[in-house]
Design a protein around this motif. Structure first.
Motif, mmCIF file in Angstrom:
data_model
loop_
_atom_site.group_PDB
_atom_site.id
_atom_site.type_symbol
_atom_site.label_atom_id
_atom_site.label_comp_id
_atom_site.label_asym_id
_atom_site.label_seq_id
_atom_site.Cartn_x
_atom_site.Cartn_y
_atom_site.Cartn_z
ATOM 1 N N VAL A 121 0.851 -1.195 0.000
ATOM 2 C CA VAL A 121 0.000 0.000 0.000
ATOM 3 C C VAL A 121 0.881 1.238 0.000
ATOM 4 C CG1 VAL A 121 -1.658 1.376 1.321
ATOM 5 C CG2 VAL A 121 -2.001 -1.087 1.083
ATOM 6 N N ARG A 122 0.507 2.229 -0.833
ATOM 7 C CA ARG A 122 1.127 3.545 -0.781
ATOM 8 C C ARG A 122 0.275 4.437 0.105
ATOM 9 N NH1 ARG A 122 2.530 4.248 -7.225
ATOM 10 N NH2 ARG A 122 3.978 2.483 -7.330
ATOM 11 N N CYS A 123 0.916 4.961 1.138
ATOM 12 C CA CYS A 123 0.222 5.796 2.117
ATOM 13 C C CYS A 123 0.553 7.264 1.856
ATOM 14 C CB CYS A 123 0.644 5.422 3.530
ATOM 15 S SG CYS A 123 0.393 3.680 3.944
ATOM 16 N N PRO A 124 -0.447 8.132 1.725
ATOM 17 C CA PRO A 124 -0.177 9.537 1.432
ATOM 18 C C PRO A 124 0.306 10.300 2.659
ATOM 19 C CG PRO A 124 -2.516 9.214 1.739
ATOM 20 C CD PRO A 124 -1.888 7.855 1.851
ATOM 21 N N GLY A 125 1.051 11.387 2.406
ATOM 22 C CA GLY A 125 1.399 12.288 3.493
ATOM 23 C C GLY A 125 2.881 12.504 3.665
ATOM 24 N N GLU A 126 3.214 13.334 4.642
ATOM 25 C CA GLU A 126 4.607 13.645 4.930
ATOM 26 C C GLU A 126 5.257 12.515 5.727
ATOM 27 O OE1 GLU A 126 4.913 17.368 6.885
ATOM 28 O OE2 GLU A 126 4.047 18.510 5.228
ATOM 29 N N ASP A 127 6.534 12.303 5.438
ATOM 30 C CA ASP A 127 7.338 11.282 6.105
ATOM 31 C C ASP A 127 6.673 9.908 6.032
ATOM 32 O OD1 ASP A 127 9.677 10.487 7.281
ATOM 33 O OD2 ASP A 127 8.969 10.813 9.327
ATOM 34 N N ARG A 128 6.169 9.577 4.835
ATOM 35 C CA ARG A 128 5.631 8.243 4.584
ATOM 36 C C ARG A 128 6.471 7.579 3.496
ATOM 37 N NH1 ARG A 128 0.460 7.791 6.698
ATOM 38 N NH2 ARG A 128 1.040 5.595 6.860
ATOM 39 N N GLU A 129 6.740 6.330 3.646
ATOM 40 C CA GLU A 129 7.522 5.602 2.664
ATOM 41 C C GLU A 129 6.732 5.430 1.374
ATOM 42 O OE1 GLU A 129 6.115 2.377 5.524
ATOM 43 O OE2 GLU A 129 5.702 4.491 5.142
ATOM 44 N N TYR A 130 7.444 5.143 0.287
ATOM 45 C CA TYR A 130 6.819 4.997 -1.027
ATOM 46 C C TYR A 130 5.739 3.919 -1.005
ATOM 47 C CZ TYR A 130 6.456 3.927 -6.041
ATOM 48 O OH TYR A 130 5.997 3.687 -7.310
#
Length: 654
Positions: free
Chosen positions: A337-346
Motif C-alpha cells: 500500500v502507498r500511504c499519502p502524506g509527509e514522512d511516509r515511505e513509497y
C-alpha cells in the motif's frame, strides 16, 4: 544433578521427522537470483570449487550455533544425489589450508589469554576465523577436467560479536575468488555461483564478467543444506524462496553505510523508517535484487479478482496460475500500500500469501486480508497512533518492484487507533531522512471506503495494574530477603551449579538455592535456528554432569589442557549422555520461505525438543530489523520488513 539427557545415541523417530522438516524449510528458503536456462541440471560430472564446497556454513556463530549429529555439506549433498565431483584434489588442498589457518588463528587468540581481562574476553568474542580463499585455479587444471559444468561456492561466516567488513574476503569478493570465478566462467559451458552467506554480499564485480549462467542464494540452511541445494539444482524441488532483504548494487547505496558500527557507544538511526526497500523505493535507488524477489523454474500469472472491505478488514482476491508446462511450483503474492502524506515511505508490505504446489496449468484462489491498522503511523506530537485521512493505493505482485495497482482505499476522516503518553523523551535530536509521499491515483480503479466507525480508539492507561498472584506465591515472596531475591534474579550463568536440574550446554540457569522452598531452577537456551545445547555429556557416579564437547565455539580459544580441566568431562569416568537436536535454517532463510504454516511447524518441533530435554525457555525468535548487511547477527533476524518479521515470529511463537 537431574537431567533428561539420555544414555543412548539411537536415532529417534522424532529426530527423523524434524530432520525432514528442516529439509523442507531449506528447500523453500533457497532463492534463485539468476538463471539463463542452465538450471536445473541432471546429475553429471562437475567441477566443484570454493570455500563452502566442503566447509559449508550451516549457521551463525555464538548464539546461533546448533550442535548436531550430522551436517550435510554441499559436496556430500551433490555426491549423494549422483553428481561426480572431479575436483577432490583442490578440495583436499583447501581442507589442509583451512585446518592450518584455523590453528594459526587459535594460537593468536590464545596468546591474548595470557592476561585474561574483561577487555580480552570481549575481544575474543569479536574474533572470527575468516575462511581462506583456496588455491588459484589454473587453465591447465581446468583443461584436464572431463566436464562442461562448474559449481563455485562463495561462503562467509559471521556471528555474535563479529560483524562483516566492507572489504575483500568479507562483504566483497576477494581477488583470488574473483579470478577463480572469472577463469571458470570463461572455461565451462555451464557455470553456477552458489552464495553461502547469512546476508547479502557485493556482487557488482560480476557485472563485467560474462559466463556466470546462474546465481543461487543458498544462504545458511542448517543440517540439511547440502541435500536441499542438490535437489533444487536438479529440479527435484522448484525454487520458491523470495528475498526477505533487499540486495544493494553497491555498499554505499545503503543509507549512512559509512557510519555503521563506527561508534561502539551509540548508533544514530538517521535513516528512520527508510530501511531496505522503503529506502530504495522512496529515494529511487535501484537495488540489485529487490525485496520479495526470486526466480522459479516455472512461470506464474497473478490475476486480481476483486477486493472487499468489512469494517476494518480489507480482503483482496487473486487467481494464481502456473503457466509453465514442465515444473510444479509455488508462488508468493505480495500486497503493498502507498500511504499519502509527509514522512511516509513509497510503499509498505501489508499482507502476503503463498500458494500450495501448483501443477502446470493449475490455479489457486488466494484471499489475502489485512486490517486498516497496518496503514497507521505514530504522531509523536499528539502521542497518537492514527490512520490519516486520504486515498491509499493498493498494489500487488511478486516483489516490491513488480506490482500493479489494484484498488483505492479511501479514509474520509482520520482514524485514531490509540492514545498514548510520551514517557521517554529523546536526550538529543537525530536528523533523519524525510520523504513526502505524493502520488497520482490511476483512473478506473475500484474504490473501497473505510467508515468513521471502523475502529474504536484504545486509551492506554499507564498506571500499574494490581498485583494478581496466587497466595502460595505471595507467601513465598514474602519469605525472601533482598539477597534471596537478587540470587533468584541473577541466576548462575552458563556454568550453572552442581545440583538441581541440568540441560548440558544451556546458556543460562536460574539458581538452585530455593529447591527446599519448592522453586526449581529453570534452563534457558540459545538458538534461533534450533536449541544450542550439548550433544554429549558425562554423568559421574556422584551425580555431577560435565560436557564432553564444547557447546559454543568461543571455548576453542582456551588451551586444550585448560579446557579439559575447567569445562570438559572424562567419558571414561561415568555414563555418557546424549542430546541430539535439529539445526534448522537460520531465521534470515526461514523468512525467505514466506510460508507461515511451515514456520509454525518449526516452532512446534523446537517445542517438542525443549520438552524432551527439559529446556524451559528458548531465547528466540529474534526480531531486530535488518538495516545493514554487515551486521554479524543478521543470521538470527528475519527481515528488513516489520510485517514479514512479525508474521514469522508470531508463527514460530504459536
Amino acid at each position: 544433578m537431574q537431567t533428561k539427557a539420555r544414555p543412548s545415541d539411537k536415532v529417534s523417530s522424532r529426530a527423523q521427522l524434524h530432520q525432514q522438516l528442516s529439509y523442507e524449510i531449506a528447500t523453500e528458503a533457497i532463492v534463485l537470483l539468476e538463471n539463463n536456462g542452465v538450471l536445473p541440471l541432471a546429475p553429471c560430472p562437475v567441477a566443484l570449487y570454493g570455500a563452502g564446497a566442503e566447509y559449508t556454513v550451516m549457521g551463525g556463530s555464538g548464539s546461533g550455533e546448533v550442535n548436531v549429529r550430522h551436517h550435510i555439506t554441499i559436496k556430500q549433498g551433490l555426491t549423494d544425489a549422483g553428481f561426480h565431483i572431479l575436483t577432490n584434489d583442490w578440495i583436499s588442498r583447501y581442507d589442509q589450508q583451512w585446518k592450518a589457518g584455523k590453528q594459526t588463528f587459535l594460537k593468536a587468540a590464545r596468546r591474548k589469554l595470557i592476561f585474561p581481562t574483561e577487555r580480552v574476553f570481549n575481544d575474543l568474542m569479536s574474533m572470527e576465523y575468516r575462511y581462506p580463499s583456496g588455491d588459484s585455479i589454473s587453465q591447465d587444471e581446468l583443461n584436464e577436467l572431463p566436464t562442461d559444468t562448474c559449481l563455485y561456492v562463495l561462503s562467509r561466516h559471521a556471528g555474535e560479536g563479529h560483524d562483516m567488513k566492507d572489504e575483500e574476503g568479507s562483504y566483497r569478493i576477494d581477488t583470488t575468488e574473483l579470478n577463480n570465478i572469472r577463469i571458470c566462467a570463461s572455461h565451462f559451458r555451464r557455470m553456477v555461483l552458489i552464495i553461502n552467506t547469512c546476508s547479502p554480499i557485493d556482487l557488482s564485480p560480476l557485472d563485467s564478467m560474462p559466463g556466470v549462467d546462474a546465481i543461487v542464494y543458498m544462504g545458511q540452511l542448517g543440517m540439511e543444506g547440502g541435500r536441499a541445494l542438490a535437489d533444487m539444482l536438479m529440479g527435484k524441488t522448484c525454487p520458491s524462496g523470495r528475498l526477505a532483504v533487499s540486495w544493494a548494487e553497491k555498499y554505499r547505496d545503503i543509507p549512512f553505510a559509512d557510519e555503521f558500527a563506527l561508534d561502539s557507544e551509540q548508533a544514530l538511526y538517521k535513516e528512520g523508517i527508510y530501511v531496505g526497500y522503503r529506502y530504495f523505493d522512496s529515494f529511487d535507488v535501484q537495488p540489485r535484487y529487490p525485496f520479495g524477489y526470486g526466480l522459479s523454474y516455472t512461470t506464474f500469472k497473478i490475476t486480481y479478482a476483486g477486493a472487499t472491505i468489512s469494517k476494518d478488514i480489507v480482503t483482496c482476491s487473486f487467481l494464481v496460475t502456473n503457466t509453465g508446462k514442465q515444473y510444479s511450483g509455488k508462488e508468493v503474492v505480495q500486497v503493498y500500500v502507498r500511504c499519502p502524506g509527509e514522512d511516509r515511505e513509497y510503499q509498505r508490505l501489508v499482507a502476503f500469501a503463498k500458494t500450495h504446489t501448483l501443477l502446470p496449468d493449475e490455479s489457486e484462489t488466494l484471499n489475502i486480508s489485512f486490517p486498516v491498522s497496518t496503514l497507521s503511523e505514530y504522531k509523536e506530537g499528539e502521542a497518537e497512533t492514527v490512520v490519516s485521512k486520504g486515498k491509499y493505493l493498493i498494489l500487488a505482485g511478486s516483489s516490491s518492484r513488480q506490482t500493479q495497482p489494484m484498488a483505492v482505499l479511501t479514509i474520509n476522516e482520520t482514524l485514531i487507533l490509540s492514545r498514548h503518553k510520551n514517557l521517554c523523551q529523546a536526550k538529543h535530536k537525530v536528523a533523519i531522512l524525510k520523504h513526502n509521499n505524493n502520488f497520482d491515483i490511476p483512473q478506473g480503479l475500484p474504490e473501497l471506503v473505510v467508515g468513521a466507525d471502523a475502529v474504536k480508539t484504545i486509551e492506554h492507561n499507564y498506571s500499574l495494574p494490581p498485583i494478581a498472584i496466587p497466595q502460595s506465591a505471595k507467601s513465598l515472596l514474602d519469605s525472601l530477603s533482598a539477597e534471596d531475591m537478587i540470587t533468584l534474579c541473577v541466576g548462575t550463568g552458563m556454568m550453572g551449579e552442581k545440583h538441581g536440574f541440568h540441560t548440558p550446554g544451556a546458556v543460562g540457569h536460574t539458581t538452585t538455592a530455593f529447591l527446599n522452598k519448592g522453586v526449581p531452577n529453570v534452563e534457558l537456551c540459545d538458538g534461533p535456528a534450533g536449541l544450542r545445547i550439548e550433544k554429549r555429556a558425562v554423568q559421574y557416579p556422584n551425580g555431577e554432569i560435565k560436557s564432553l564437547d564444547i557447546s559454543i565455539s568461543v571455548y576453542e580459544f582456551f588451551p586444550p589442557l585448560l579446557l579439559k580441566w575447567m569445562i570438559l568431562g572424562d567419558e571414561k569416568k561415568g555414563t555418557v549422555l546424549y542430546q541430539f537436536v535439529t539445526a534448522f535454517p537460520i531465521e534470515a532463510m526461514v523468512a525467505q520461505t514466506w510460508n507461515l504454516p511451515l514456520v509454525e511447524q518449526m516452532g512446534k518441533a523446537v517445542s517438542a525438543e525443549m520438552q524432551e530435554y527439559g529446556v524451559t525457555f528458548w531465547l528466540a525468535p529474534a526480531m531486530n530489523i535488518v538495516r545493514n548487511p554487515l551486521c554479524g547477527r543478521n543470521f538470527e533476524y528475519y527481515s528488513e520488513d516489520p510485517l514479514l518479521t512479525g508474521k514469522m515470529a508470531a508463527a514460530a511463537t504459536r
